[in-house]
Design an enzyme around this catalytic site. Structure first.
Site, mmCIF file in Angstrom:
data_model
loop_
_atom_site.group_PDB
_atom_site.id
_atom_site.type_symbol
_atom_site.label_atom_id
_atom_site.label_comp_id
_atom_site.label_asym_id
_atom_site.label_seq_id
_atom_site.Cartn_x
_atom_site.Cartn_y
_atom_site.Cartn_z
ATOM 1 N N LYS A 69 0.803 -1.217 0.000
ATOM 2 C CA LYS A 69 0.000 0.000 0.000
ATOM 3 C C LYS A 69 0.841 1.274 0.000
ATOM 4 C CE LYS A 69 -4.132 -2.140 1.917
ATOM 5 N NZ LYS A 69 -5.225 -2.054 2.903
ATOM 6 N N ASP A 106 -9.786 2.547 2.622
ATOM 7 C CA ASP A 106 -9.795 1.586 3.726
ATOM 8 C C ASP A 106 -10.580 2.092 4.927
ATOM 9 O OD1 ASP A 106 -8.424 -0.595 2.675
ATOM 10 O OD2 ASP A 106 -6.458 0.219 3.191
#
Length: 278
Positions: A69, A106
């Site tokens: 990420k 997220d």
């Protein structure tokens, strides 16, 4: 017939991912034809694999999971405000000019799963975050936005936890402690497992004293990777213990909407996946 639009999820490991099933289910809601696959890329090969997917394979969008990420954020030519704030990305999109845009959904997906699906009010909670990597960064700000009173970050290596707390910049609400102190740092009514231990098949030994009497325990992983933490939560007497399957579905819906301009109905997809995992 023309080749369907190409999408993928990058991770390492990634074979366990439910993302292909989720995106195909979303596509069926709208009659959209697409191909969505998993791409396993080791960290050293990630950037080249992403460029090959977008440049040579005509990829339109990709999801990104552990451990990429931060690297996904770094290679993007454009970044949304949410991605810039946390410094990581879980969604990449090819722009019309060929550049790659980074998004991070997220935190929004996790909060939506907890508040809308499970009916949890996060306001006033004293939260403990286990882990300080890309997954933790992705949700920390959103927990604070949702109204948690305090956030304590604990990581096996203290430097990433301190760096995350410094980046958030709210010393009155956000604190760090050492992993070695878990036995005596008190109890919390919200405990989030953002470590990669379950995904990597590693055990996570935690004291039961961490869980307050009405604690909510949430693992950002799902399936087999969350079994150990959820078992600990139940043994510790937590009132609620959830894995991140709902978060996965919600973040997938955000990515789908970015790529296709249509918002899918997440509940039937979540229920179908949950029924298979019982």
């Amino acid at each position: 017939m023309p080749r369907p639009a190409q999408f993928a999820v990058f991770g390492h490991p990634i074979a366990h991912s439910l993302s292909p099933q989720i995106h195909q289910a979303f596509a069926q809601q709208f009659g959209i034809a697409l191909e969505y696959r998993t791409i396993d890329a080791a960290p050293a090969a990630f950037a080249d694999a992403v460029r090959r997917f977008f440049d040579d394979e005509d990829g339109r969008g990709a999801n990104v999971t552990l451990p990429h990420k931060a690297a996904a954020f770094a290679l993007a030519g454009e970044r949304t405000q949410a991605a810039a704030r946390v410094g990581t990305a879980n969604v990449l999109t090819r722009l019309a000019d060929g550049r790659i845009a980074a998004h991070n959904t997220d935190g929004a997906g996790m909060v939506r799963d907890l508040t809308d699906r499970h009916g949890i009010d996060l306001r006033g909670h004293d939260a403990l975050m286990l882990g300080a990597g890309g997954a933790a960064r992705g949700v920390a700000w959103s927990l604070l936005d949702a109204g948690v009173a305090t956030l304590t970050i604990v990581n096996r290596s203290p430097e990433p936890a301190d760096a995350l707390a410094d980046a958030i910049g709210e010393p009155s609400r956000v604190h760090t402690r050492y992993w070695e102190d878990l036995d005596n740092i008190g109890s919390y009514d919200l405990i989030v497992n953002a470590t990669s231990a379950g995904t990597l098949g590693q055990s996570l030994t935690l004291p039961f004293s961490l869980a307050a009497s009405r604690a909510l325990c949430y693992d950002l992983g799902y399936g087999k990777s969350a079994i150990g933490f959820l078992a600990w939560a139940q043994a510790a007497g937590a009132r609620y213990a959830y894995d991140g399957l709902g978060m996965l579905v919600e973040t997938a819906a955000d990515a789908f909407e970015l790529w296709h301009g249509k918002r899918p109905d997440t509940e039937p997809v979540y229920r179908s996946l949950r029924a298979r995992s019982v």
